[in-house]
Design a protein around this motif. Structure first.
Motif, PDB file in Angstrom:
ATOM      1  N   ASN A 149       1.083  -1.692  -0.377  1.00 16.51           N
ATOM      2  CA  ASN A 149      -0.129  -0.166  -0.050  1.00 16.51           C
ATOM      3  C   ASN A 149       1.234   1.416   0.100  1.00 16.51           C
ATOM      4  OD1 ASN A 149      -2.710  -1.142  -0.048  1.00 16.51           O
ATOM      5  ND2 ASN A 149      -2.031  -1.394   2.600  1.00 16.51           N
ATOM      6  N   ILE A 150       0.305   2.246  -0.718  1.00 17.53           N
ATOM      7  CA  ILE A 150       0.830   3.539  -0.138  1.00 17.53           C
ATOM      8  C   ILE A 150       0.428   4.663   0.199  1.00 17.53           C
ATOM      9  CG2 ILE A 150       1.887   5.643  -1.981  1.00 17.53           C
ATOM     10  CD1 ILE A 150       3.934   3.542  -3.051  1.00 17.53           C
ATOM     11  N   LYS A 151       1.076   5.468   1.428  1.00 18.18           N
ATOM     12  CA  LYS A 151       0.885   6.030   2.771  1.00 18.18           C
ATOM     13  C   LYS A 151       1.442   7.508   2.338  1.00 18.18           C
ATOM     14  CE  LYS A 151       3.407   4.373   6.715  1.00 18.18           C
ATOM     15  NZ  LYS A 151       3.577   4.565   7.985  1.00 18.18           N
ATOM     16  N   GLU A 152       0.910   8.729   2.649  1.00 15.14           N
ATOM     17  CA  GLU A 152       1.458  10.297   2.226  1.00 15.14           C
ATOM     18  C   GLU A 152       1.384  10.538   3.477  1.00 15.14           C
ATOM     19  OE1 GLU A 152       1.817  14.402   2.067  1.00 15.14           O
ATOM     20  OE2 GLU A 152       0.014  13.169   2.964  1.00 15.14           O
ATOM     21  N   GLU A 153       2.899  11.080   4.270  1.00 13.79           N
ATOM     22  CA  GLU A 153       2.994  11.910   5.208  1.00 13.79           C
ATOM     23  C   GLU A 153       3.589  12.812   5.108  1.00 13.79           C
ATOM     24  OE1 GLU A 153       5.297   9.742   8.192  1.00 13.79           O
ATOM     25  OE2 GLU A 153       3.229   8.112   8.390  1.00 13.79           O
ATOM     26  N   ASN A 154       3.353  14.165   5.236  1.00 12.16           N
ATOM     27  CA  ASN A 154       3.808  15.772   5.031  1.00 12.16           C
ATOM     28  C   ASN A 154       4.558  15.877   3.620  1.00 12.16           C
ATOM     29  OD1 ASN A 154       4.022  16.380   8.253  1.00 12.16           O
ATOM     30  ND2 ASN A 154       5.228  14.666   8.412  1.00 12.16           N
ATOM     31  N   GLY A 155       4.288  15.486   2.480  1.00 13.47           N
ATOM     32  CA  GLY A 155       4.308  15.444   1.272  1.00 13.47           C
ATOM     33  C   GLY A 155       5.236  14.567   1.180  1.00 13.47           C
ATOM     34  N   ILE A 156       5.325  13.566   1.389  1.00 10.45           N
ATOM     35  CA  ILE A 156       6.354  12.070   1.192  1.00 10.45           C
ATOM     36  C   ILE A 156       5.790  10.565   1.142  1.00 10.45           C
ATOM     37  CG2 ILE A 156       8.618  10.655   1.521  1.00 10.45           C
ATOM     38  CD1 ILE A 156       8.904  13.325   1.127  1.00 10.45           C
ATOM     39  N   TYR A 157       5.680  10.220  -0.326  1.00 12.73           N
ATOM     40  CA  TYR A 157       4.777   9.169  -0.320  1.00 12.73           C
ATOM     41  C   TYR A 157       6.092   7.707   0.342  1.00 12.73           C
ATOM     42  CZ  TYR A 157       1.049  11.788  -2.492  1.00 12.73           C
ATOM     43  OH  TYR A 157       0.443  12.905  -2.741  1.00 12.73           O
ATOM     44  N   TYR A 158       5.277   6.746   0.845  1.00 12.75           N
ATOM     45  CA  TYR A 158       6.011   5.739   1.232  1.00 12.75           C
ATOM     46  C   TYR A 158       4.619   4.083   1.105  1.00 12.75           C
ATOM     47  CZ  TYR A 158       8.109   9.187   4.918  1.00 12.75           C
ATOM     48  OH  TYR A 158       9.164   9.878   4.480  1.00 12.75           O
ATOM     49  N   ALA A 159       5.671   3.140   1.260  1.00 13.70           N
ATOM     50  CA  ALA A 159       4.520   2.218   0.524  1.00 13.70           C
ATOM     51  C   ALA A 159       5.279   1.270   2.283  1.00 13.70           C
ATOM     52  CB  ALA A 159       6.028   1.149  -0.344  1.00 13.70           C
ATOM     53  N   TYR A 160       3.892   0.425   2.231  1.00 16.53           N
ATOM     54  CA  TYR A 160       3.987  -0.121   3.563  1.00 16.53           C
ATOM     55  C   TYR A 160       2.715  -1.342   3.191  1.00 16.53           C
ATOM     56  CZ  TYR A 160      -0.732   1.916   4.526  1.00 16.53           C
ATOM     57  OH  TYR A 160      -2.627   1.825   4.165  1.00 16.53           O
ATOM     58  N   THR A 161       2.808  -1.433   4.214  1.00 13.24           N
ATOM     59  CA  THR A 161       2.078  -2.702   4.689  1.00 13.24           C
ATOM     60  C   THR A 161       1.485  -3.567   5.530  1.00 13.24           C
ATOM     61  OG1 THR A 161       1.923  -5.545   4.211  1.00 13.24           O
ATOM     62  CG2 THR A 161       3.379  -4.431   5.242  1.00 13.24           C
ATOM     63  N   PRO A 162      -0.507  -3.606   5.378  1.00 15.51           N
ATOM     64  CA  PRO A 162      -1.216  -3.583   6.423  1.00 15.51           C
ATOM     65  C   PRO A 162      -0.945  -3.988   7.708  1.00 15.51           C
ATOM     66  CG  PRO A 162      -2.517  -3.987   4.339  1.00 15.51           C
ATOM     67  CD  PRO A 162      -1.172  -4.143   4.298  1.00 15.51           C
ATOM     68  N   ILE A 163       0.452  -4.914   7.801  1.00 12.19           N
ATOM     69  CA  ILE A 163       0.303  -5.925   8.874  1.00 12.19           C
ATOM     70  C   ILE A 163       1.816  -4.878   9.722  1.00 12.19           C
ATOM     71  CG2 ILE A 163      -0.631  -7.830   8.513  1.00 12.19           C
ATOM     72  CD1 ILE A 163       1.651  -8.990   7.764  1.00 12.19           C
ATOM     73  N   HIS A 164       2.212  -4.185   9.048  1.00 11.09           N
ATOM     74  CA  HIS A 164       3.556  -3.614   9.483  1.00 11.09           C
ATOM     75  C   HIS A 164       3.896  -2.595   9.569  1.00 11.09           C
ATOM     76  CE1 HIS A 164       7.115  -3.897  11.700  1.00 11.09           C
ATOM     77  NE2 HIS A 164       7.698  -3.372  10.288  1.00 11.09           N
ATOM     78  N   ASN A 165       2.830  -1.502   9.373  1.00 12.64           N
ATOM     79  CA  ASN A 165       3.106   0.248   8.665  1.00 12.64           C
ATOM     80  C   ASN A 165       3.193   0.988   9.747  1.00 12.64           C
ATOM     81  OD1 ASN A 165       1.205   0.441  10.745  1.00 12.64           O
ATOM     82  ND2 ASN A 165      -0.768   0.182   9.411  1.00 12.64           N
ATOM     83  N   THR A 166       4.428   0.473  10.659  1.00 10.92           N
ATOM     84  CA  THR A 166       5.115   1.326  11.670  1.00 10.92           C
ATOM     85  C   THR A 166       6.497   2.377  10.950  1.00 10.92           C
ATOM     86  OG1 THR A 166       5.046   0.133  13.124  1.00 10.92           O
ATOM     87  CG2 THR A 166       3.616   0.872  14.000  1.00 10.92           C
ATOM     88  N   ARG A 167       7.009   1.329  10.461  1.00 11.59           N
ATOM     89  CA  ARG A 167       8.502   1.798  10.189  1.00 11.59           C
ATOM     90  C   ARG A 167       8.456   1.808   8.408  1.00 11.59           C
ATOM     91  NH1 ARG A 167      12.676   4.163  12.452  1.00 11.59           N
ATOM     92  NH2 ARG A 167      13.882   2.875  11.621  1.00 11.59           N
ATOM     93  N   GLN A 168       9.161   2.575   7.644  1.00 11.24           N
ATOM     94  CA  GLN A 168       9.341   2.335   6.309  1.00 11.24           C
ATOM     95  C   GLN A 168      10.104   0.981   5.584  1.00 11.24           C
ATOM     96  OE1 GLN A 168      11.218   5.550   5.750  1.00 11.24           O
ATOM     97  NE2 GLN A 168      13.373   5.327   6.596  1.00 11.24           N
ATOM     98  N   LEU A 169       9.835   0.248   4.744  1.00 10.50           N
ATOM     99  CA  LEU A 169      10.099  -0.412   4.313  1.00 10.50           C
ATOM    100  C   LEU A 169      11.377  -0.315   3.135  1.00 10.50           C
ATOM    101  CD1 LEU A 169       7.077  -2.574   3.360  1.00 10.50           C
ATOM    102  CD2 LEU A 169       8.228  -2.896   4.410  1.00 10.50           C
ATOM    103  N   GLU A 170      12.167  -1.174   3.095  1.00 13.34           N
ATOM    104  CA  GLU A 170      13.554  -1.087   2.414  1.00 13.34           C
ATOM    105  C   GLU A 170      13.651  -1.794   1.546  1.00 13.34           C
ATOM    106  OE1 GLU A 170      15.843   1.301   3.472  1.00 13.34           O
ATOM    107  OE2 GLU A 170      14.645   1.603   5.518  1.00 13.34           O
ATOM    108  N   ILE A 171      14.367  -2.397   0.131  1.00  8.82           N
ATOM    109  CA  ILE A 171      13.987  -3.556  -0.747  1.00  8.82           C
ATOM    110  C   ILE A 171      16.079  -2.664  -1.121  1.00  8.82           C
ATOM    111  CG2 ILE A 171      13.893  -1.497  -2.658  1.00  8.82           C
ATOM    112  CD1 ILE A 171      12.979  -3.748  -4.052  1.00  8.82           C
ATOM    113  N   SER A 172      15.830  -4.707  -1.020  1.00  8.37           N
ATOM    114  CA  SER A 172      17.762  -4.722  -1.104  1.00  8.37           C
ATOM    115  C   SER A 172      17.633  -5.541  -2.561  1.00  8.37           C
ATOM    116  CB  SER A 172      18.083  -4.974   0.064  1.00  8.37           C
ATOM    117  OG  SER A 172      19.599  -5.657   0.333  1.00  8.37           O
ATOM    118  N   GLU A 173      18.713  -5.290  -3.423  1.00 13.09           N
ATOM    119  CA  GLU A 173      18.387  -6.396  -4.749  1.00 13.09           C
ATOM    120  C   GLU A 173      19.901  -6.530  -4.801  1.00 13.09           C
ATOM    121  OE1 GLU A 173      16.167  -5.242  -8.920  1.00 13.09           O
ATOM    122  OE2 GLU A 173      16.859  -3.681  -7.736  1.00 13.09           O
TER     123      GLU A 173
END
Length: 200
Positions: A149-173
């Motif tokens: 999911n996507i949420k907006e906070e202070n003009g910044i959009y973050y990806a999150y998952t409903p079961i863990h939405n308190t911290r930002q997600l990182e992607i490592s590749e």
């Protein structure tokens, strides 16, 4: 049985939900779907190239191979997570405390699948937000691809998952694996949530 059909059936058996088709795409369908592309289209991203029907059609339309990015994602259900001290055999998601709060220990953590390994804390890490690495359009594409999911906070959009939405997600590749995760803690990282491991 054709090569494409064998590959398709193998993928359908491994990942029925992600395959989301009951037969491989035909040459006619692929040709019609990419009719608007050409040599001046610029970068083209194909998600889930599967048997290659669309890839071949895109290249026949004149898109240069260096302008074509193919992303094939298969979510891994069972994997090994090494948190720096302990090995954990994981099914689907991992959400637990790290064995140590010392970066020199948990900084060596990795995920392993079929002898493919990624050092998730240190290997090509990006925050899944519009703060520095992604624009809103790219973040939306990634969110759809990984069922986030996507949420907006202070003009910044973050990806999150409903079961863990308190911290930002990182992607490592790296060239073989992608891991989406989040590290949480007070003054130092204390726990890790691994949302998903994806094989390229």
């Amino acid at each position: 049985m054709t090569k494409d059909l064998v590959l398709f059936l193998r993928q359908l058996a491994r990942q029925p939900v992600q395959t989301s088709a009951i037969v491989p795409s035909s040459t006619f369908l692929a040709r019609e779907m990419v009719a608007g592309l050409g040599p001046d289209s610029g970068r083209v991203v194909e998600f889930g190239p599967g048997t290659g029907a669309f890839t071949r059609a895109i290249l026949k339309r004149g898109v240069r191979p260096q302008d074509l990015v193919l992303i094939e994602m298969n979510k891994i259900i069972n994997y090994i997570f090494f948190d720096g001290l302990k090995i954990h055999f994981v099914t689907n998601q991992y959400n637990d405390w790290l064995s140590s709060t010392d970066f020199s220990i948990w900084g060596n953590s990795y995920v392993e699948v079929n002898n493919k390994m990624i050092f998730i804390i240190t290997e090509n890490v990006k925050t899944l937000s519009t703060f520095s690495h992604f624009n809103k359009e790219n973040l939306n594409i990634l969110a759809k691809q990984y069922e986030l999911n996507i949420k907006e906070e202070n003009g910044i959009y973050y990806a999150y998952t409903p079961i863990h939405n308190t911290r930002q997600l990182e992607i490592s590749e790296n060239e073989k694996l992608i891991v989406i995760y989040s590290i949480d803690g007070g003054r130092v990282p204390e726990s890790i949530f691994i949302y998903g491991v994806f094989e390229k």
